[in-house]
Design an enzyme around this catalytic site. Structure first.
Site, PDB file in Angstrom:
ATOM      1  N   ARG A  70      11.770  -1.789  10.621  1.00  0.00           N
ATOM      2  CA  ARG A  70      10.711  -1.385  11.545  1.00  0.00           C
ATOM      3  C   ARG A  70      10.608  -2.362  12.712  1.00  0.00           C
ATOM      4  NH1 ARG A  70       5.416   0.239   8.015  1.00  0.00           N
ATOM      5  NH2 ARG A  70       4.436  -1.052   9.619  1.00  0.00           N
ATOM      6  N   ARG A  77      11.871  -5.866   4.429  1.00  0.00           N
ATOM      7  CA  ARG A  77      11.650  -4.425   4.239  1.00  0.00           C
ATOM      8  C   ARG A  77      12.656  -3.595   5.051  1.00  0.00           C
ATOM      9  NH1 ARG A  77       5.870  -1.840   5.265  1.00  0.00           N
ATOM     10  NH2 ARG A  77       6.077  -2.887   7.272  1.00  0.00           N
ATOM     11  N   ARG A 122      -0.106  -9.055  13.348  1.00  0.00           N
ATOM     12  CA  ARG A 122      -0.723  -8.006  12.514  1.00  0.00           C
ATOM     13  C   ARG A 122      -1.632  -8.627  11.456  1.00  0.00           C
ATOM     14  NH1 ARG A 122       4.498  -5.262  10.464  1.00  0.00           N
ATOM     15  NH2 ARG A 122       3.126  -3.998   9.169  1.00  0.00           N
ATOM     16  N   LYS A 139       0.842  -1.219   0.000  1.00  0.00           N
ATOM     17  CA  LYS A 139       0.000   0.000   0.000  1.00  0.00           C
ATOM     18  C   LYS A 139       0.868   1.257   0.000  1.00  0.00           C
ATOM     19  CE  LYS A 139      -2.026  -1.000   3.911  1.00  0.00           C
ATOM     20  NZ  LYS A 139      -1.290  -2.231   4.251  1.00  0.00           N
ATOM     21  N   ARG A 145      -9.353   1.133   9.238  1.00  0.00           N
ATOM     22  CA  ARG A 145      -8.876  -0.208   9.544  1.00  0.00           C
ATOM     23  C   ARG A 145      -9.878  -0.985  10.378  1.00  0.00           C
ATOM     24  NH1 ARG A 145      -2.974   0.603   9.056  1.00  0.00           N
ATOM     25  NH2 ARG A 145      -2.028  -1.423   9.234  1.00  0.00           N
TER      26      ARG A 145
HETATM   27  P1  AP5 Z   1       4.921  -1.551   1.707  1.00  0.00           P
HETATM   28  O1  AP5 Z   1       4.599  -0.688   0.552  1.00  0.00           O
HETATM   29  O2  AP5 Z   1       5.728  -0.980   2.841  1.00  0.00           O
HETATM   30  O3  AP5 Z   1       3.608  -2.292   2.242  1.00  0.00           O
HETATM   31  P2  AP5 Z   1       2.399  -1.742   3.106  1.00  0.00           P
HETATM   32  O4  AP5 Z   1       1.171  -2.430   2.604  1.00  0.00           O
HETATM   33  O5  AP5 Z   1       2.395  -0.254   3.145  1.00  0.00           O
HETATM   34  O6  AP5 Z   1       2.828  -2.364   4.503  1.00  0.00           O
HETATM   35  P3  AP5 Z   1       2.753  -1.776   5.963  1.00  0.00           P
HETATM   36  O7  AP5 Z   1       3.434  -2.818   6.844  1.00  0.00           O
HETATM   37  O8  AP5 Z   1       3.324  -0.396   6.051  1.00  0.00           O
HETATM   38  O9  AP5 Z   1       1.265  -1.774   6.219  1.00  0.00           O
HETATM   39  P4  AP5 Z   1       0.598  -1.787   7.562  1.00  0.00           P
HETATM   40  O10 AP5 Z   1      -0.766  -1.517   7.105  1.00  0.00           O
HETATM   41  O11 AP5 Z   1       0.763  -2.968   8.433  1.00  0.00           O
HETATM   42  O12 AP5 Z   1       1.429  -0.709   8.393  1.00  0.00           O
HETATM   43  P5  AP5 Z   1       1.136   0.786   8.760  1.00  0.00           P
HETATM   44  O13 AP5 Z   1       2.407   1.524   8.683  1.00  0.00           O
HETATM   45  O14 AP5 Z   1      -0.060   1.298   8.055  1.00  0.00           O
HETATM   46  O15 AP5 Z   1       5.697  -2.854   1.125  1.00  0.00           O
HETATM   47  C1  AP5 Z   1       6.170  -3.876   1.988  1.00  0.00           C
HETATM   48  C2  AP5 Z   1       7.524  -4.404   1.463  1.00  0.00           C
HETATM   49  O16 AP5 Z   1       7.318  -5.092   0.231  1.00  0.00           O
HETATM   50  C3  AP5 Z   1       8.550  -3.298   1.140  1.00  0.00           C
HETATM   51  O17 AP5 Z   1       9.818  -3.781   1.455  1.00  0.00           O
HETATM   52  C4  AP5 Z   1       8.406  -3.069  -0.378  1.00  0.00           C
HETATM   53  O18 AP5 Z   1       9.600  -2.606  -0.964  1.00  0.00           O
HETATM   54  C5  AP5 Z   1       8.036  -4.474  -0.859  1.00  0.00           C
HETATM   55  N1  AP5 Z   1       7.107  -4.493  -1.979  1.00  0.00           N
HETATM   56  C6  AP5 Z   1       6.032  -3.669  -2.165  1.00  0.00           C
HETATM   57  N2  AP5 Z   1       5.372  -4.008  -3.285  1.00  0.00           N
HETATM   58  C7  AP5 Z   1       6.038  -5.098  -3.804  1.00  0.00           C
HETATM   59  C8  AP5 Z   1       5.832  -5.911  -4.957  1.00  0.00           C
HETATM   60  N3  AP5 Z   1       4.836  -5.739  -5.798  1.00  0.00           N
HETATM   61  N4  AP5 Z   1       6.721  -6.915  -5.167  1.00  0.00           N
HETATM   62  C9  AP5 Z   1       7.733  -7.145  -4.316  1.00  0.00           C
HETATM   63  N5  AP5 Z   1       7.988  -6.397  -3.228  1.00  0.00           N
HETATM   64  C10 AP5 Z   1       7.138  -5.381  -2.971  1.00  0.00           C
HETATM   65  O19 AP5 Z   1       0.684   0.635  10.302  1.00  0.00           O
HETATM   66  C11 AP5 Z   1       1.607   0.216  11.299  1.00  0.00           C
HETATM   67  C12 AP5 Z   1       0.873   0.058  12.612  1.00  0.00           C
HETATM   68  O20 AP5 Z   1       0.287   1.330  13.009  1.00  0.00           O
HETATM   69  C13 AP5 Z   1      -0.322  -0.909  12.602  1.00  0.00           C
HETATM   70  O21 AP5 Z   1       0.072  -2.248  12.808  1.00  0.00           O
HETATM   71  C14 AP5 Z   1      -1.170  -0.350  13.757  1.00  0.00           C
HETATM   72  O22 AP5 Z   1      -0.636  -0.754  15.005  1.00  0.00           O
HETATM   73  C15 AP5 Z   1      -0.980   1.152  13.626  1.00  0.00           C
HETATM   74  N6  AP5 Z   1      -2.025   1.759  12.786  1.00  0.00           N
HETATM   75  C16 AP5 Z   1      -1.859   2.331  11.558  1.00  0.00           C
HETATM   76  N7  AP5 Z   1      -3.032   2.776  11.082  1.00  0.00           N
HETATM   77  C17 AP5 Z   1      -3.972   2.496  12.026  1.00  0.00           C
HETATM   78  C18 AP5 Z   1      -5.371   2.695  12.114  1.00  0.00           C
HETATM   79  N8  AP5 Z   1      -6.060   3.255  11.110  1.00  0.00           N
HETATM   80  N9  AP5 Z   1      -5.999   2.284  13.228  1.00  0.00           N
HETATM   81  C19 AP5 Z   1      -5.336   1.712  14.245  1.00  0.00           C
HETATM   82  N10 AP5 Z   1      -4.001   1.467  14.222  1.00  0.00           N
HETATM   83  C20 AP5 Z   1      -3.330   1.853  13.125  1.00  0.00           C
END
Ligand code: AP5
Length: 222
Positions: free
Chosen positions: A160, A127, A171, A13, A88
């Site tokens: 991270r 990552r 997660r 994402k 979420r």
């Molecule tokens: P990346 O683009 O980083 O993936 P992502 O889907 O953004 O993954 P996240 O782990 O950031 O999502 P998340 O939703 O768990 O975390 P968030 O920061 O929102 O890609 C991942 C890896 O794959 C990278 O290394 C990339 O290079 C590689 N890649 C990408 N596309 C690829 C492809 N096509 N092929 C190969 N490789 C690829 O949230 C973190 C924490 O914050 C949550 O766990 C929660 O505790 C809290 N939080 C955030 N938002 C909320 C909310 N709304 N409510 C409550 N808690 C929340």
């Protein structure tokens, strides 16, 4: 354009939202990045969020929704945004409807990126992120030009805290139980496009931009 990117942790994402933001000149609103900013600046909100994020749990809605409402009311979001990581929970989706109604705006599209859990675990284990500019890399699939250093700002890349395998598994459980049902919530409310994440980032990007009706190769953003 007002977009939501949905999908499990690690489906890509953030990677796609960054490209959409550049291509369409709309802000990338990532709740994960906002929390990490607060944590690195030791704010009260950051200290509260940290204890949940480190365990792979969701930060409670009462902390999250106010932060998002404040962000979406800012001037730069008035002509569009790409939301990444929010909503979420169904409660957050209901709250977002209320914010958008108050602002008299509507969502254009929900893009749901999919990938199986096994591949997600391998993606997240590899990552690396830039703590300064939030750029995202992967040790095999998207390595930086110089080992361990950000291409954009030369900062030292880090892993991270929540990318440890046991936290990733937690997660994913939280995603399947609390976040996946949001798709049903948006059915019949807004256009939903499902996109399978491909092993090559560029192939996924093409699928995303095809859904948006934009020829990204013309934009020179990759
Ligand atoms: P990346 O683009 O980083 O993936 P992502 O889907 O953004 O993954 P996240 O782990 O950031 O999502 P998340 O939703 O768990 O975390 P968030 O920061 O929102 O890609 C991942 C890896 O794959 C990278 O290394 C990339 O290079 C590689 N890649 C990408 N596309 C690829 C492809 N096509 N092929 C190969 N490789 C690829 O949230 C973190 C924490 O914050 C949550 O766990 C929660 O505790 C809290 N939080 C955030 N938002 C909320 C909310 N709304 N409510 C409550 N808690 C929340």
């Amino acid at each position: 354009m007002r977009l939501i990117l949905l999908g499990a942790p690690g489906v890509g994402k953030g990677t796609q939202a960054t490209l959409i933001s550049k291509a369409l000149s709309i802000p990338h609103v990532s709740t994960g990045d906002m929390f990490r900013y607060h944590i690195s600046n030791n704010t009260d909100l950051g200290m509260k969020a940290k204890q949940y994020i480190e365990k792979g749990m969701l930060v409670p809605d009462e902390i999250t929704v106010g932060m998002v409402a404040d962000r979406l009311k800012q001037e730069d979001c008035q002509n569009g945004f790409v939301l990444d990581g929010f909503p979420r929970t169904i409660q957050q989706a209901i709250f977002l409807d209320k914010i958008l109604k108050d602002l008299n705006i509507q969502l254009d599209m929900v893009i749901n990126i999919t990938l199986d859990d096994r591949n997600i675990i391998s993606r997240l284990s590899g990552r690396r992120i830039c703590p300064r500019c939030n750029a995202v890399y992967h040790i095999e699939d998207k390595p930086p030009k110089n080992d361990g250093v950000c291409d954009n700002c030369n900062a030292k890349l880090i892993q991270r805290e929540d990318d440890k395998e046991e936290t990733i598994i937690r997660r994913l459980q939280v995603y399947h139980s609390q976040s996946e049902p949001i798709l049903e919530y948006y059915k019949n409310k807004v256009k939903i496009v499902n996109i399978e994440s491909h092993k090559l980032i560029e192939v996924t990007t093409k699928r995303v931009f095809d859904a948006l009706g934009v020829d990204y190769k013309m934009l020179n953003i990759c």
